[in-house]
Design a protein around this motif. Sequence first.
Motif, PDB file in Angstrom:
ATOM      1  N   ALA A 137     161.590  36.456   8.322  1.00 23.74           N
ATOM      2  CA  ALA A 137     162.684  37.208   7.697  1.00 23.74           C
ATOM      3  C   ALA A 137     162.347  37.689   6.291  1.00 23.74           C
ATOM      4  CB  ALA A 137     163.954  36.350   7.669  1.00 23.74           C
ATOM      5  N   CYS A 138     161.119  38.196   6.117  1.00 24.00           N
ATOM      6  CA  CYS A 138     160.702  38.672   4.792  1.00 24.00           C
ATOM      7  C   CYS A 138     161.446  39.973   4.447  1.00 24.00           C
ATOM      8  CB  CYS A 138     159.193  38.915   4.771  1.00 24.00           C
ATOM      9  SG  CYS A 138     158.623  39.515   3.165  1.00 24.00           S
TER      10      CYS A 138
ATOM     11  N   LEU B  43     160.421  48.355   7.109  1.00 25.73           N
ATOM     12  CA  LEU B  43     160.671  48.801   8.486  1.00 25.73           C
ATOM     13  C   LEU B  43     161.898  49.711   8.549  1.00 25.73           C
ATOM     14  CD1 LEU B  43     160.031  45.554  10.600  1.00 25.73           C
ATOM     15  CD2 LEU B  43     158.429  47.360   9.968  1.00 25.73           C
ATOM     16  N   LYS B  44     162.902  49.387   7.728  1.00 28.80           N
ATOM     17  CA  LYS B  44     164.144  50.179   7.671  1.00 28.80           C
ATOM     18  C   LYS B  44     163.921  51.549   7.072  1.00 28.80           C
ATOM     19  CE  LYS B  44     167.838  46.798   6.948  1.00 28.80           C
ATOM     20  NZ  LYS B  44     168.492  46.045   5.888  1.00 28.80           N
TER      21      LYS B  44
ATOM     22  N   GLY C  17     161.357  51.035  12.095  1.00 27.16           N
ATOM     23  CA  GLY C  17     162.641  51.176  12.784  1.00 27.16           C
ATOM     24  C   GLY C  17     163.015  49.971  13.639  1.00 27.16           C
ATOM     25  N   GLN C  18     162.131  48.971  13.725  1.00 27.77           N
ATOM     26  CA  GLN C  18     162.422  47.807  14.592  1.00 27.77           C
ATOM     27  C   GLN C  18     162.890  46.587  13.789  1.00 27.77           C
ATOM     28  OE1 GLN C  18     159.648  47.095  17.921  1.00 27.77           O
ATOM     29  NE2 GLN C  18     158.441  48.794  17.120  1.00 27.77           N
ATOM     30  N   GLN C  19     163.561  46.851  12.683  1.00 26.57           N
ATOM     31  CA  GLN C  19     163.970  45.751  11.784  1.00 26.57           C
ATOM     32  C   GLN C  19     164.984  44.783  12.403  1.00 26.57           C
ATOM     33  OE1 GLN C  19     164.276  48.991  11.089  1.00 26.57           O
ATOM     34  NE2 GLN C  19     166.470  49.433  11.011  1.00 26.57           N
ATOM     35  N   ASP C  20     165.659  45.194  13.514  1.00 29.27           N
ATOM     36  CA  ASP C  20     166.633  44.294  14.135  1.00 29.27           C
ATOM     37  C   ASP C  20     166.029  43.471  15.268  1.00 29.27           C
ATOM     38  OD1 ASP C  20     168.639  45.187  12.430  1.00 29.27           O
ATOM     39  OD2 ASP C  20     168.997  46.963  13.695  1.00 29.27           O
ATOM     40  N   ASN C  21     164.785  43.754  15.572  1.00 28.92           N
ATOM     41  CA  ASN C  21     164.097  43.010  16.627  1.00 28.92           C
ATOM     42  C   ASN C  21     163.264  41.888  15.983  1.00 28.92           C
ATOM     43  OD1 ASN C  21     162.128  42.116  18.410  1.00 28.92           O
ATOM     44  ND2 ASN C  21     161.856  44.124  19.388  1.00 28.92           N
ATOM     45  N   LYS C  22     163.740  40.646  16.178  1.00 35.02           N
ATOM     46  CA  LYS C  22     163.122  39.491  15.513  1.00 35.02           C
ATOM     47  C   LYS C  22     161.623  39.390  15.762  1.00 35.02           C
ATOM     48  CE  LYS C  22     165.996  35.614  14.260  1.00 35.02           C
ATOM     49  NZ  LYS C  22     166.299  34.205  14.508  1.00 35.02           N
ATOM     50  N   GLN C  23     161.240  39.635  17.038  1.00 32.16           N
ATOM     51  CA  GLN C  23     159.821  39.511  17.395  1.00 32.16           C
ATOM     52  C   GLN C  23     158.982  40.588  16.696  1.00 32.16           C
ATOM     53  OE1 GLN C  23     159.026  39.689  21.589  1.00 32.16           O
ATOM     54  NE2 GLN C  23     156.926  38.969  21.295  1.00 32.16           N
ATOM     55  N   ALA C  24     159.563  41.816  16.641  1.00 31.80           N
ATOM     56  CA  ALA C  24     158.846  42.907  15.970  1.00 31.80           C
ATOM     57  C   ALA C  24     158.698  42.614  14.479  1.00 31.80           C
ATOM     58  CB  ALA C  24     159.588  44.228  16.189  1.00 31.80           C
TER      59      ALA C  24
END
Length: 239
Positions: free
Chosen positions: A150-151, A158-159, A183-190
């Motif tokens: 969660a850096c 990413l946002k 753009g994948q800031q809501d995907n924990k794995q990404a």
Amino acid sequence: MDNNKPLMNLSRRNAIKYGGGFLGTGLLAAALGSNLNSPEPVVAQSEVNSEQALAQLMAGNKRFVAGKSKYPNQNLTRLQQVALGQKPFAAVLSCADSRVPVEIIFDQGFGDIFVVRDAGNIATDEEIGSLEFGTLVLGAKVLLVIGHEACGAVVSTLKGAEVPGSISSIIEAIEPAVATYKGQQDNKQAVRQAVEANVRYQVKTLEKSPVLSKLIQEGKLKIVGAYYSLSTREITLVS
Ligand SMILES: [Zn+2]
């Protein structure tokens, strides 16, 4: 001064070896004090190689994860010893995030780790210079670059967030490392993969330093990437 005469003949290694025993802190300080003008660091720690230095860090993290921290080298005696000179066995480049306190997560104390921190654990010129100093001059044998769960710096990158002031320079330093995950800031794995990609990128940047790469070639240094989980408190290596 006569009382100190035999001590002056002790080698630095022996002064340290026996320092915690019959010499006592005051006398040890006197013996080491005679070397204050020496260009060599006056406090010798264990002469470890890169693998042993890494193992020492990982063992400390294991203790921390297990709730069995020993809090080594955190007393006044140690502080007085390292006041005379430092010889940290490890160097770390980590995020400035308040949840990543380096000495605590590796269960180390005064004089053990040469720590450089900034948002996003980015290797900019000042950080590279600091780490060259910590390794070439002070002799740290391993350099760990630590990204973490969660850096905020990576997530903001990413946002593609609009950021004020000089914060944009941090985003610019992370951007090339994480382009794939934009753009994948809501995907924990990404996000985790992006954090690890940033760690690899910053390790590569450090390896371009002629000073650091020479130390690596000479077998005096190892640069290693790592990931710190806020949930498990565990450090895992990033290859
Ligand atoms: Zn961070």
